[in-house]
Design a protein around this motif. Structure first.
Motif, PDB file in Angstrom:
ATOM      1  N   HIS A 386       0.826  -1.208   0.000  1.00 42.88           N
ATOM      2  CA  HIS A 386       0.000   0.000   0.000  1.00 42.88           C
ATOM      3  C   HIS A 386       0.862   1.261   0.000  1.00 42.88           C
ATOM      4  N   PRO A 387       0.327   2.339  -0.562  1.00 35.91           N
ATOM      5  CA  PRO A 387       1.064   3.611  -0.515  1.00 35.91           C
ATOM      6  C   PRO A 387       1.234   4.081   0.927  1.00 35.91           C
ATOM      7  N   THR A 388       2.261   4.909   1.110  1.00 31.91           N
ATOM      8  CA  THR A 388       2.542   5.428   2.454  1.00 31.91           C
ATOM      9  C   THR A 388       2.412   6.946   2.460  1.00 31.91           C
ATOM     10  N   LEU A 389       1.477   7.457   1.684  1.00 32.12           N
ATOM     11  CA  LEU A 389       1.294   8.902   1.552  1.00 32.12           C
ATOM     12  C   LEU A 389       0.772   9.496   2.854  1.00 32.12           C
ATOM     13  N   SER A 390       1.472  10.527   3.348  1.00 31.42           N
ATOM     14  CA  SER A 390       1.035  11.183   4.576  1.00 31.42           C
ATOM     15  C   SER A 390       0.313  12.495   4.304  1.00 31.42           C
ATOM     16  N   ARG A 391       0.782  13.271   3.314  1.00 29.95           N
ATOM     17  CA  ARG A 391       0.095  14.500   2.952  1.00 29.95           C
ATOM     18  C   ARG A 391       0.510  14.914   1.551  1.00 29.95           C
ATOM     19  N   GLU A 423      -7.269  16.735  -4.042  1.00 22.64           N
ATOM     20  CA  GLU A 423      -7.018  15.346  -3.675  1.00 22.64           C
ATOM     21  C   GLU A 423      -8.285  14.511  -3.854  1.00 22.64           C
ATOM     22  N   GLY A 424      -8.106  13.201  -3.913  1.00 18.97           N
ATOM     23  CA  GLY A 424      -9.233  12.276  -3.904  1.00 18.97           C
ATOM     24  C   GLY A 424      -9.780  11.891  -5.256  1.00 18.97           C
ATOM     25  N   LEU A 425      -9.151  12.367  -6.352  1.00 17.17           N
ATOM     26  CA  LEU A 425      -9.653  12.071  -7.693  1.00 17.17           C
ATOM     27  C   LEU A 425      -8.928  10.872  -8.294  1.00 17.17           C
ATOM     28  N   GLY A 426      -9.544  10.277  -9.313  1.00 17.62           N
ATOM     29  CA  GLY A 426      -8.865   9.264 -10.113  1.00 17.62           C
ATOM     30  C   GLY A 426      -9.181   7.829  -9.783  1.00 17.62           C
ATOM     31  N   VAL A 427     -10.044   7.566  -8.806  1.00 19.13           N
ATOM     32  CA  VAL A 427     -10.351   6.188  -8.410  1.00 19.13           C
ATOM     33  C   VAL A 427     -11.380   5.585  -9.367  1.00 19.13           C
ATOM     34  N   LEU A 428     -11.083   4.409  -9.913  1.00 14.35           N
ATOM     35  CA  LEU A 428     -12.043   3.686 -10.749  1.00 14.35           C
ATOM     36  C   LEU A 428     -12.554   2.409 -10.079  1.00 14.35           C
ATOM     37  N   ASP A 429     -11.773   1.822  -9.180  1.00 18.11           N
ATOM     38  CA  ASP A 429     -12.161   0.574  -8.521  1.00 18.11           C
ATOM     39  C   ASP A 429     -12.504   0.870  -7.058  1.00 18.11           C
ATOM     40  N   GLU A 430     -13.738   1.275  -6.835  1.00 15.26           N
ATOM     41  CA  GLU A 430     -14.167   1.641  -5.484  1.00 15.26           C
ATOM     42  C   GLU A 430     -14.275   0.420  -4.564  1.00 15.26           C
ATOM     43  N   GLU A 431     -14.628  -0.733  -5.123  1.00 16.70           N
ATOM     44  CA  GLU A 431     -14.779  -1.936  -4.304  1.00 16.70           C
ATOM     45  C   GLU A 431     -13.443  -2.356  -3.687  1.00 16.70           C
ATOM     46  N   LYS A 432     -12.395  -2.382  -4.501  1.00 17.30           N
ATOM     47  CA  LYS A 432     -11.076  -2.744  -3.974  1.00 17.30           C
ATOM     48  C   LYS A 432     -10.589  -1.684  -2.994  1.00 17.30           C
ATOM     49  N   ARG A 433     -10.867  -0.432  -3.303  1.00 18.93           N
ATOM     50  CA  ARG A 433     -10.446   0.638  -2.402  1.00 18.93           C
ATOM     51  C   ARG A 433     -11.085   0.457  -1.021  1.00 18.93           C
ATOM     52  N   ALA A 434     -12.368   0.168  -1.000  1.00 23.34           N
ATOM     53  CA  ALA A 434     -13.075  -0.006   0.268  1.00 23.34           C
ATOM     54  C   ALA A 434     -12.476  -1.153   1.084  1.00 23.34           C
ATOM     55  N   ALA A 435     -12.018  -2.179   0.390  1.00 23.65           N
ATOM     56  CA  ALA A 435     -11.455  -3.342   1.083  1.00 23.65           C
ATOM     57  C   ALA A 435     -10.112  -3.030   1.747  1.00 23.65           C
ATOM     58  N   HIS A 436      -9.422  -1.998   1.251  1.00 18.98           N
ATOM     59  CA  HIS A 436      -8.071  -1.704   1.754  1.00 18.98           C
ATOM     60  C   HIS A 436      -7.937  -0.295   2.320  1.00 18.98           C
ATOM     61  N   ILE A 437      -9.037   0.384   2.546  1.00 16.21           N
ATOM     62  CA  ILE A 437      -8.984   1.809   2.867  1.00 16.21           C
ATOM     63  C   ILE A 437      -8.191   2.103   4.137  1.00 16.21           C
ATOM     64  N   ASP A 438      -8.259   1.236   5.141  1.00 12.66           N
ATOM     65  CA  ASP A 438      -7.519   1.487   6.379  1.00 12.66           C
ATOM     66  C   ASP A 438      -6.014   1.475   6.129  1.00 12.66           C
ATOM     67  N   LYS A 439      -5.543   0.518   5.336  1.00 13.88           N
ATOM     68  CA  LYS A 439      -4.120   0.442   5.024  1.00 13.88           C
ATOM     69  C   LYS A 439      -3.698   1.602   4.123  1.00 13.88           C
ATOM     70  N   ILE A 440      -4.549   1.984   3.181  1.00 14.83           N
ATOM     71  CA  ILE A 440      -4.237   3.103   2.292  1.00 14.83           C
ATOM     72  C   ILE A 440      -4.050   4.392   3.077  1.00 14.83           C
ATOM     73  N   ASN A 441      -4.860   4.559   4.121  1.00 20.48           N
ATOM     74  CA  ASN A 441      -4.852   5.798   4.895  1.00 20.48           C
ATOM     75  C   ASN A 441      -3.967   5.742   6.140  1.00 20.48           C
ATOM     76  N   LEU A 442      -3.172   4.688   6.269  1.00 16.11           N
ATOM     77  CA  LEU A 442      -2.423   4.470   7.508  1.00 16.11           C
ATOM     78  C   LEU A 442      -1.501   5.635   7.857  1.00 16.11           C
ATOM     79  N   PHE A 443      -0.892   6.261   6.854  1.00 16.52           N
ATOM     80  CA  PHE A 443       0.072   7.343   7.108  1.00 16.52           C
ATOM     81  C   PHE A 443      -0.579   8.720   7.038  1.00 16.52           C
ATOM     82  N   ARG A 444      -1.829   8.791   6.661  1.00 18.18           N
ATOM     83  CA  ARG A 444      -2.471  10.083   6.426  1.00 18.18           C
ATOM     84  C   ARG A 444      -2.495  10.964   7.664  1.00 18.18           C
ATOM     85  N   GLY A 445      -2.122  12.211   7.469  1.00 20.37           N
ATOM     86  CA  GLY A 445      -2.202  13.201   8.521  1.00 20.37           C
ATOM     87  C   GLY A 445      -1.122  13.119   9.579  1.00 20.37           C
ATOM     88  N   ILE A 446      -0.156  12.194   9.374  1.00 13.84           N
ATOM     89  CA  ILE A 446       0.902  12.018  10.378  1.00 13.84           C
ATOM     90  C   ILE A 446       2.076  12.932  10.027  1.00 13.84           C
TER      91      ILE A 446
END
Length: 446
Positions: A386-391, A423-446
């Motif tokens: 998963h990406p490690t994007l924080s901001r 931010e937040g644009l470009g998603v085509l596979d919402e189902e897969k995103r929902a399945a991994h959203i916690d890991k995708i957002n793990l670094f967000r805002g840190i």
């Protein structure tokens, strides 16, 4: 660029329409200037300010050559090579561009008095040059940063061995911190469609680097059950090394600098964590002239307490001078130290008795070849890494983004919005995103 952006944001624009879009003869880009390479002369490294050297300005669109592509850049990211470029350390990158310029007529396009920087991107192909058959206008892509010519035989087993191997946006011009980038077609890979533009752009350089350094047979050749010591385990490189160790059945021993970072790696699934601020290791004396082997012993003891008495099979080494002596010492007999980057200094020192008499190996690792990059991106697309994007910052704020990385005020990766208006644009596979959203957002805002 507005017509291009509108076509991308529409989401259903056919490829033939992209092929017919007019590409402006100038575009917005983040640059450094050749006549400013001495601007920080006499200034301490940490005091050098990328906000003074990075310019966001209109530059001329280069001529597209065979095997190349123009990409509309929706997002990019900051790497240490952009910081090094912006502070003109350890050398000015204009020397790289001058050498490239002497190599061929196509190389001469890169030898300019400005350097468009950036070694990551996500975006949409706008135009391809002669000979490109795999990619076409409208394709949604990310790019890895290996630029090769492959005219010599050396690179045909491992493209990293090409004598003309360069890092795009660092040793070449027309990088990804811009509204348009010029890349070789063999840099392109499919965009992971469960990620936003900025998320998809952020793994590129560090993800591929970590894959080769730790997983590939060209690097650590990690296997299940290996104990892997990861320095800076929550950072840009280390955050991916930690994921690869966990995903590959190894046991990461994560070294971090504070409790906040310890929490990050634990949330990633790591169980063995060493907090440097608590241990207060003093690997060197105060004036940095002599190492203290007693501190190496203390590190080794801390590792064995976590592993149940076992030593390290692979060290994921990138700090360099500060930690290298300790890394060699704590590796088990026959183990491997993989090294890149050396962010704390390039002149490594270690006690060769612990390497030579214990049959340990030091393996150098630099970025990744196309196959390794493709495999690393494939794992991102599958949702296993998963990406490690924080901001994220805007392109106009690129100097501040680089300063934050320079002063280590970031976690994971720092993104930069280029054409993407938010931010937040470009998603085509919402189902897969929902399945991994916690890991995708793990670094967000840190």
């Amino acid at each position: 660029m507005q017509n291009i952006l509108d076509a991308i944001l529409a989401g259903d624009t056919p490829g033939e329409e992209f092929a017919n879009l007019e590409i402006p003869d100038h575009y917005r880009a983040a640059t450094v200037h050749k006549d400013e390479v001495d601007m920080f002369e006499g200034v301490a490294t940490k005091e050098k300010d990328p906000r003074k050297s990075l310019h966001v300005e209109d530059v001329a669109l280069p001529e597209l050559g065979p095997g190349e592509a123009f990409v509309a850049v929706m997002a990019s990211a900051i790497n240490y090579n952009t910081v090094w470029t912006s502070i003109f350390e350890p050398v000015s990158t204009f020397g790289f561009l001058e050498r490239y310029g002497k190599e061929s007529e196509l190389g001469a396009r890169h030898n300019l008095d400005y350097h468009v920087v950036g070694s990551d991107l996500s975006g949409v192909v706008l135009k391809v040059g002669p000979g490109v058959t795999k990619w076409k206008p409208g394709d949604r892509v990310v790019a890895h940063c290996l630029s090769v010519e492959l005219e010599a035989p050396d690179g045909h087993n491992d493209t990293m061995m090409d004598p003309s191997q360069r890092i795009w946006g660092f040793e070449t011009n027309f990088g990804g911190l811009a509204d348009v980038a010029m890349v070789k077609a063999n840099q392109l890979m499919p965009k992971p469609e469960h990620l936003t533009w900025e998320e998809a752009a952020s793994p590129g350089l560090v993800n591929c680097t970590a894959y080769r350094q730790l997983v590939s047979a060209n690097g650590g050749n990690m296997k299940q059950g290996d104990n892997v010591l990861i320095w800076g385990a929550s950072g840009g490189l280390g955050g991916f090394a930690t994921q690869y160790a966990l995903n590959g059945g190894a046991n990461p021993v994560c070294v971090v600098s504070n409790e906040e970072k310890a929490k990050i790696v634990r949330n990633m699934g790591a169980e063995m964590v060493i907090n440097r601020s608590e241990m207060d290791f003093k690997f060197w004396n105060e004036d940095g002239t002599q190492q203290n082997p007693k501190e190496w012993l203390r590190l080794g003891k801390a590792i064995r307490e976590l592993t149940g008495g076992e030593d390290i099979d692979i060290v994921f080494e990138h700090p360099g001078r500060e930690t290298f002596g300790a890394s060699v010492f704590v590796t088990r007999k026959g183990g491997t130290i993989t090294t890149c980057a050396s962010t704390s200094g390039y002149m490594h020192e270690y006690d060769n008795r612990y390497l030579w008499m214990n049959l340990k190996k030091i393996i150098s690792s630099h970025f990744a070849n196309y196959r390794e990059s493709w495999e690393a991106n494939r794992l991102i697309a599958q949702g296993k890494i998963h990406p490690t994007l924080s901001r994220s910052y805007t392109l106009e704020e690129v100097g501040q983004a680089a300063l934050d990385v320079h002063h280590n005020k970031h976690q994971g990766k720092v993104g930069v919005l280029c054409l993407a208006p938010e931010e937040g644009l470009g998603v085509l596979d919402e189902e897969k995103r929902a399945a991994h959203i916690d890991k995708i957002n793990l670094f967000r805002g840190i």
